[in-house]
Design a protein around this motif. Structure first.
Motif, PDB file in Angstrom:
ATOM      1  N   GLU A 198       0.827  -1.203   0.000  1.00 53.82           N
ATOM      2  CA  GLU A 198       0.000   0.000   0.000  1.00 53.82           C
ATOM      3  C   GLU A 198       0.868   1.262   0.000  1.00 53.82           C
ATOM      4  O   GLU A 198       0.628   2.207  -0.752  1.00 53.82           O
ATOM      5  CB  GLU A 198      -0.926  -0.006   1.221  1.00 53.82           C
ATOM      6  CG  GLU A 198      -2.043  -1.031   1.132  1.00 53.82           C
ATOM      7  CD  GLU A 198      -2.814  -1.186   2.420  1.00 53.82           C
ATOM      8  OE1 GLU A 198      -4.050  -1.322   2.358  1.00 53.82           O
ATOM      9  OE2 GLU A 198      -2.187  -1.186   3.504  1.00 53.82           O
ATOM     10  N   LEU A 199       1.880   1.267   0.843  1.00 51.42           N
ATOM     11  CA  LEU A 199       2.770   2.425   0.913  1.00 51.42           C
ATOM     12  C   LEU A 199       3.538   2.623  -0.388  1.00 51.42           C
ATOM     13  O   LEU A 199       3.730   3.752  -0.847  1.00 51.42           O
ATOM     14  CB  LEU A 199       3.738   2.269   2.088  1.00 51.42           C
ATOM     15  CG  LEU A 199       3.105   2.382   3.475  1.00 51.42           C
ATOM     16  CD1 LEU A 199       4.080   1.916   4.540  1.00 51.42           C
ATOM     17  CD2 LEU A 199       2.645   3.815   3.755  1.00 51.42           C
ATOM     18  N   ALA A 200       3.977   1.532  -0.995  1.00 51.30           N
ATOM     19  CA  ALA A 200       4.692   1.630  -2.271  1.00 51.30           C
ATOM     20  C   ALA A 200       3.797   2.241  -3.341  1.00 51.30           C
ATOM     21  O   ALA A 200       4.257   3.044  -4.177  1.00 51.30           O
ATOM     22  CB  ALA A 200       5.186   0.254  -2.696  1.00 51.30           C
ATOM     23  N   ALA A 201       2.508   1.886  -3.314  1.00 56.49           N
ATOM     24  CA  ALA A 201       1.572   2.451  -4.294  1.00 56.49           C
ATOM     25  C   ALA A 201       1.360   3.941  -4.043  1.00 56.49           C
ATOM     26  O   ALA A 201       1.281   4.735  -5.003  1.00 56.49           O
ATOM     27  CB  ALA A 201       0.242   1.706  -4.226  1.00 56.49           C
ATOM     28  N   VAL A 202       1.257   4.338  -2.764  1.00 54.58           N
ATOM     29  CA  VAL A 202       1.134   5.762  -2.442  1.00 54.58           C
ATOM     30  C   VAL A 202       2.373   6.512  -2.931  1.00 54.58           C
ATOM     31  O   VAL A 202       2.276   7.600  -3.511  1.00 54.58           O
ATOM     32  CB  VAL A 202       0.945   5.964  -0.930  1.00 54.58           C
ATOM     33  CG1 VAL A 202       1.000   7.450  -0.568  1.00 54.58           C
ATOM     34  CG2 VAL A 202      -0.381   5.369  -0.464  1.00 54.58           C
ATOM     35  N   ALA A 203       3.552   5.934  -2.712  1.00 53.32           N
ATOM     36  CA  ALA A 203       4.803   6.570  -3.125  1.00 53.32           C
ATOM     37  C   ALA A 203       4.854   6.740  -4.641  1.00 53.32           C
ATOM     38  O   ALA A 203       5.230   7.810  -5.144  1.00 53.32           O
ATOM     39  CB  ALA A 203       5.989   5.745  -2.632  1.00 53.32           C
ATOM     40  N   ARG A 204       4.473   5.707  -5.361  1.00 50.45           N
ATOM     41  CA  ARG A 204       4.489   5.807  -6.832  1.00 50.45           C
ATOM     42  C   ARG A 204       3.551   6.906  -7.304  1.00 50.45           C
ATOM     43  O   ARG A 204       3.888   7.683  -8.215  1.00 50.45           O
ATOM     44  CB  ARG A 204       4.100   4.463  -7.454  1.00 50.45           C
ATOM     45  CG  ARG A 204       5.177   3.391  -7.351  1.00 50.45           C
ATOM     46  CD  ARG A 204       4.859   2.214  -8.258  1.00 50.45           C
ATOM     47  NE  ARG A 204       3.611   1.566  -7.906  1.00 50.45           N
ATOM     48  CZ  ARG A 204       3.504   0.566  -7.015  1.00 50.45           C
ATOM     49  NH1 ARG A 204       4.593   0.123  -6.397  1.00 50.45           N
ATOM     50  NH2 ARG A 204       2.333   0.024  -6.760  1.00 50.45           N
ATOM     51  N   LEU A 205       2.370   6.983  -6.690  1.00 52.81           N
ATOM     52  CA  LEU A 205       1.398   8.001  -7.080  1.00 52.81           C
ATOM     53  C   LEU A 205       1.941   9.402  -6.794  1.00 52.81           C
ATOM     54  O   LEU A 205       1.812  10.316  -7.621  1.00 52.81           O
ATOM     55  CB  LEU A 205       0.089   7.776  -6.317  1.00 52.81           C
ATOM     56  CG  LEU A 205      -1.036   8.772  -6.587  1.00 52.81           C
ATOM     57  CD1 LEU A 205      -1.461   8.735  -8.052  1.00 52.81           C
ATOM     58  CD2 LEU A 205      -2.225   8.482  -5.672  1.00 52.81           C
ATOM     59  N   ALA A 206       2.565   9.572  -5.623  1.00 52.60           N
ATOM     60  CA  ALA A 206       3.104  10.884  -5.261  1.00 52.60           C
ATOM     61  C   ALA A 206       4.200  11.324  -6.223  1.00 52.60           C
ATOM     62  O   ALA A 206       4.263  12.491  -6.635  1.00 52.60           O
ATOM     63  CB  ALA A 206       3.637  10.848  -3.831  1.00 52.60           C
ATOM     64  N   VAL A 207       5.051  10.392  -6.607  1.00 52.25           N
ATOM     65  CA  VAL A 207       6.134  10.722  -7.543  1.00 52.25           C
ATOM     66  C   VAL A 207       5.575  11.025  -8.929  1.00 52.25           C
ATOM     67  O   VAL A 207       5.955  12.018  -9.561  1.00 52.25           O
ATOM     68  CB  VAL A 207       7.158   9.572  -7.595  1.00 52.25           C
ATOM     69  CG1 VAL A 207       8.169   9.806  -8.711  1.00 52.25           C
ATOM     70  CG2 VAL A 207       7.873   9.432  -6.250  1.00 52.25           C
ATOM     71  N   GLU A 208       4.652  10.179  -9.388  1.00 51.43           N
ATOM     72  CA  GLU A 208       4.093  10.369 -10.733  1.00 51.43           C
ATOM     73  C   GLU A 208       3.362  11.697 -10.862  1.00 51.43           C
ATOM     74  O   GLU A 208       3.453  12.370 -11.894  1.00 51.43           O
ATOM     75  CB  GLU A 208       3.124   9.217 -11.051  1.00 51.43           C
ATOM     76  CG  GLU A 208       3.812   7.885 -11.291  1.00 51.43           C
ATOM     77  CD  GLU A 208       2.813   6.732 -11.323  1.00 51.43           C
ATOM     78  OE1 GLU A 208       1.590   7.007 -11.239  1.00 51.43           O
ATOM     79  OE2 GLU A 208       3.256   5.571 -11.408  1.00 51.43           O
ATOM     80  N   ARG A 209       2.624  12.099  -9.799  1.00 47.82           N
ATOM     81  CA  ARG A 209       1.812  13.317  -9.868  1.00 47.82           C
ATOM     82  C   ARG A 209       2.478  14.503  -9.175  1.00 47.82           C
ATOM     83  O   ARG A 209       1.861  15.551  -9.024  1.00 47.82           O
ATOM     84  CB  ARG A 209       0.431  13.054  -9.252  1.00 47.82           C
ATOM     85  CG  ARG A 209      -0.359  11.948  -9.938  1.00 47.82           C
ATOM     86  CD  ARG A 209      -0.626  12.244 -11.419  1.00 47.82           C
ATOM     87  NE  ARG A 209      -1.439  13.428 -11.584  1.00 47.82           N
ATOM     88  CZ  ARG A 209      -2.760  13.422 -11.659  1.00 47.82           C
ATOM     89  NH1 ARG A 209      -3.425  12.258 -11.599  1.00 47.82           N
ATOM     90  NH2 ARG A 209      -3.445  14.549 -11.829  1.00 47.82           N
ATOM     91  N   ASP A 210       3.712  14.337  -8.765  1.00 51.90           N
ATOM     92  CA  ASP A 210       4.489  15.405  -8.130  1.00 51.90           C
ATOM     93  C   ASP A 210       3.758  15.993  -6.921  1.00 51.90           C
ATOM     94  O   ASP A 210       3.552  17.204  -6.808  1.00 51.90           O
ATOM     95  CB  ASP A 210       4.807  16.509  -9.135  1.00 51.90           C
ATOM     96  CG  ASP A 210       5.872  17.481  -8.614  1.00 51.90           C
ATOM     97  OD1 ASP A 210       6.655  17.083  -7.729  1.00 51.90           O
ATOM     98  OD2 ASP A 210       5.894  18.635  -9.078  1.00 51.90           O
TER      99      ASP A 210
END
Length: 407
Positions: A198-210
């Protein structure tokens, strides 16, 4: 007076439910399992460290704005001690800020990082100060709802938590106006500990959407299943994450109000700019004591966790025996329950507010309706939170009283 004195941003926020229910506990002589504070003090050596600081004249005047060097170093050492294996470390001079508890850290972070009109995503149910702080910053809160795992049909990567995050819903909540995700893990009030996936998915989303992320990790040492993983340790997240910690939950000195922020220099500087105009400084002598507390041996943190695990099980089993549906928490010191299995007459038709207001007179126990932690109050209507950070004898008496609901 031509208009109400309270500004529009705060008009929806009145007296907190905690004040209301704590007053009800006093008035009825009930056991207060509502507000989350321990009924015993923390380690004697830590208390004595505060007394020693007072007597030695340390912290009796204004401490340094960022916090005393001893505590900032202790916070940095703590982060490296527990999370260095994940590559996480901070410079005590440029990446650590001491605050008046986690509540000020949340407020300063949002005031510093959110512009009027920015959207802030928060996981509901959420700690009530989140909504108020987003409002004070002029932001728009966008709730993403955590739901019981069985209602989601089981979610891969959800770990041991009874509540889970719908990652698709989180992804869909992000718009061009989203500035920040406000994350809380271990999560109050559900006891959810977000999993690695779950945390990895949040991290990917944050990076992708800045996106920036403010992560409230005050229950980091109160994890019973799974493990606490700081979001800042994931790829691309250290430079965009503000991490909040606190001494109150870990050392059972909630009245001292000692919290901290760790973040990359640019983010920390922004948060410090807001914090200096809130309290400026606070908790002078207590900062020295918390610096010593953070250096306690691993055995302290293990004993704290195991003591609370036993109390969790005592209360959760008692609540189940009284007829509640119990969501056994993976972390924190709260148990969420569903009151509907008690039946309409006892559960007031699944209305958590009515149930909690009647419970003290009926059995002499106080709890908190989870609906106060939701924007979508209908989602939280039948759920009620109990705190188990109390003496074992108090919990045993509460369980005994709650049995009356099943009779």
């Amino acid at each position: 007076m031509g208009r109400p004195p309270l500004n529009r941003r705060l008009a929806e926020f009145g007296t907190t439910i905690f004040a209301e229910m704590s007053a009800l506990a006093v008035r009825t002589g009930s056991i207060n399992l509502g507000q989350g504070f321990p009924d015993t003090d923390g380690p004697e050596e830590v208390r004595e460290a505060a007394v020693r600081a007072l007597r030695d004249g340390r912290g009796n005047q204004y401490p340094p704005g960022p916090g005393i060097p001893e505590l900032r170093t202790a916070v940095a050492d703590h982060q490296h001690r527990f999370y260095g294996h994940r590559g996480l470390s901070y410079d005590p001079d440029t990446e650590v800020l001491v605050t008046a508890g986690a509540t000020e850290a949340i407020a300063a972070s949002l005031l510093a990082l959110v512009e009027p009109g920015d959207e802030v995503i928060a996981l509901e149910p959420y700690y009530d100060s989140y909504a108020a702080c987003v409002a004070m910053a002029g932001g728009t809160r966008v709730p993403v709802t955590l739901r019981p795992a069985d209602e989601n049909g089981g979610v891969d990567g959800a770990g041991d938590s009874a509540y889970v995050l719908d990652l698709d819903e989180l992804h869909d909540a992000v718009t061009d106006r989203t500035r920040l995700i406000l994350l809380n893990t271990p999560h109050n009030p559900t006891g959810t500990v977000l999993s690695h996936d779950e945390l990895a998915a949040v991290a990917r989303l944050a990076v992708e959407r800045d996106l920036l992320v403010v992560t409230d990790e005050v229950y980091e040492h109160l994890v019973f299943e799974g493990e606490h993983i700081p979001l800042a340790s994931f790829p691309g997240m250290r430079e965009r994450t503000v991490t909040i910690g606190s001494a109150g939950k870990t050392f059972s000195f909630t009245g001292w109000k000692v919290g901290w922020v760790t973040a990359a220099p640019e983010l920390l500087s922004a948060v410090r700019s807001a914090k200096q105009f809130l309290t400026y400084v606070s908790s002078g002598p207590f900062q020295y004591a918390v610096a010593e507390a953070l250096a306690l041996p691993d055995s302290y943190f293990t004993a704290l966790r195991e003591d609370l695990r036993a109390k969790r099980d005592l209360l959760a089993d008692g609540l189940a025996g009284a007829g509640f549906r119990v969501f056994r928490p993976a972390g924190t010191y709260f148990v969420t329950t569903d009151i509907r299995p008690l039946g309409d007459a006892t559960s007031h038709g699944g209305d958590g507010f009515a149930f909690c207001r009647a419970l003290p007179e009926r059995v002499g126990v106080v709890a908190i309706p989870n609906a106060v932690f939701y924007d979508h109050q209908d989602q939280g209507a039948p759920f009620v939170r109990f705190a188990f950070c109390k003496r074992t004898t108090v919990l045993e008496e509460a369980v005994s009283r709650l049995k009356a609901l099943a009779e």
